[in-house]
Design a protein around this motif. Sequence first.
Motif, short mmCIF file in Angstrom:
data_model
loop_
_atom_site.label_atom_id
_atom_site.label_comp_id
_atom_site.label_asym_id
_atom_site.label_seq_id
_atom_site.Cartn_x
_atom_site.Cartn_y
_atom_site.Cartn_z
N LEU A 1 0.91 -1.16 -0.14
CA LEU A 1 -0.12 0.01 -0.14
C LEU A 1 0.79 1.30 0.04
N THR A 2 0.27 2.26 -0.70
CA THR A 2 1.34 3.47 -0.63
C THR A 2 0.74 4.23 0.88
N ILE A 3 1.55 5.32 1.19
CA ILE A 3 1.27 5.93 2.24
C ILE A 3 -0.15 6.56 2.43
N ASP A 4 -0.53 7.04 1.33
CA ASP A 4 -1.87 7.53 1.07
C ASP A 4 -2.99 6.61 1.35
N GLU A 5 -2.79 5.28 0.55
CA GLU A 5 -3.72 4.43 0.92
C GLU A 5 -3.83 3.94 2.25
N LYS A 6 -2.58 3.97 3.08
CA LYS A 6 -2.66 3.81 4.32
C LYS A 6 -3.68 4.50 5.19
N PHE A 7 -3.56 5.93 4.69
CA PHE A 7 -4.15 7.13 5.39
C PHE A 7 -5.50 6.52 5.35
N ALA A 8 -6.08 6.43 3.77
CA ALA A 8 -7.36 5.96 3.72
C ALA A 8 -7.97 4.95 4.33
N TYR A 9 -7.21 3.94 4.50
CA TYR A 9 -7.61 2.78 5.13
C TYR A 9 -7.91 3.15 6.82
N MET A 10 -6.81 3.87 7.21
CA MET A 10 -7.08 4.13 8.66
C MET A 10 -8.30 4.94 8.96
N ARG A 11 -8.61 5.86 8.02
CA ARG A 11 -10.19 6.76 8.24
C ARG A 11 -11.15 5.66 8.18
N TYR A 12 -11.05 4.70 7.17
CA TYR A 12 -12.04 3.71 6.94
C TYR A 12 -12.17 2.93 8.09
N LEU A 13 -11.25 2.09 8.70
CA LEU A 13 -11.30 1.34 9.60
C LEU A 13 -11.75 1.99 10.96
N LEU A 14 -11.35 3.44 11.28
CA LEU A 14 -11.48 4.10 12.55
C LEU A 14 -12.90 4.47 12.33
N GLU A 15 -13.82 4.82 11.29
CA GLU A 15 -15.06 5.01 10.96
C GLU A 15 -15.72 3.63 11.33
N VAL A 16 -15.29 2.55 11.05
CA VAL A 16 -16.19 1.39 11.18
C VAL A 16 -16.07 1.22 12.91
N ILE A 17 -14.76 0.84 13.29
CA ILE A 17 -14.34 0.51 14.61
C ILE A 17 -14.90 1.34 15.60
N ASP A 18 -14.47 2.58 15.60
CA ASP A 18 -14.86 3.64 16.38
C ASP A 18 -15.30 4.70 16.02
N PRO A 19 -16.58 5.00 15.72
CA PRO A 19 -17.29 5.79 14.92
C PRO A 19 -17.13 7.23 16.02
N GLU A 20 -17.22 7.07 17.28
CA GLU A 20 -17.14 8.16 18.08
C GLU A 20 -15.97 8.90 17.94
N LEU A 21 -14.81 8.34 18.03
CA LEU A 21 -13.64 9.01 17.85
C LEU A 21 -13.41 9.33 16.57
N TYR A 22 -14.06 8.83 15.46
CA TYR A 22 -13.69 9.30 14.09
C TYR A 22 -14.52 10.61 14.09
N GLU A 23 -15.76 10.77 14.42
CA GLU A 23 -16.51 11.94 14.50
C GLU A 23 -15.76 13.06 15.20
N HIS A 24 -15.12 12.69 16.56
CA HIS A 24 -14.51 13.58 16.99
C HIS A 24 -13.09 14.22 16.32
#
Length: 197
Positions: A64-87
């Motif tokens: 994965l490129t660094i940009d893809e890793k950032f995107a996956y982190m965003r998606y994973l956080l949104e699914v796993i911890d939506p409250e922290l993602y929203e914060h």
Amino acid sequence: KEEDVVHSPKIVVHVDSDIPITFDAARNSSSESLDCVEVFPDKDIICTEATTPPLLHYINYGQLTIDEKFAYMRYLLEVIDPELYEHIQRKGDFTHFYFCYRWFLLDLKRELRYDDIFLVWEIIWAARHLITPHFVLFVSLALLCTYRDIIMQRDMDFSDIVKFFNERSERHDINQVLHLARLFVFELVKLNDNTNI
């Protein structure tokens, strides 16, 4: 901080000198360190174009490129911890997760105690063949979520999060982080199974 850029006809690969130095210290041999770096599974390919990968691509093989890793982190956080993602989203558009750039670039080397990094790398490399080739994303997510309450209680923005993790370097409970990373993998697999019913 030294950086080497290796040019090939098709790609430019960025290899940070912290990785070979770590292997050199462990192996006491530059040639053995070079062998380790050559098989290092997660060299980052420099990419000028950000991509938006699908949520469950985590089971696919490949770098994965660094940009893809950032995107996956965003998606994973949104699914796993939506409250922290929203914060994080509410504090500004920090959903590119640049505060974890160093984590991805060096596979968490500067975040962990010297003794812990070899354990983490061994687990990341083993996970490539057993669970996901991108387990470093789940370790990074676990590192972030370990401090979710502090991040939210202190109402941290991007700069605060960067400063906080810089100050916490080498003081993380790696067993707790790895346990949480495994739980996140299983949670995502379970979510995927439930959506395929």
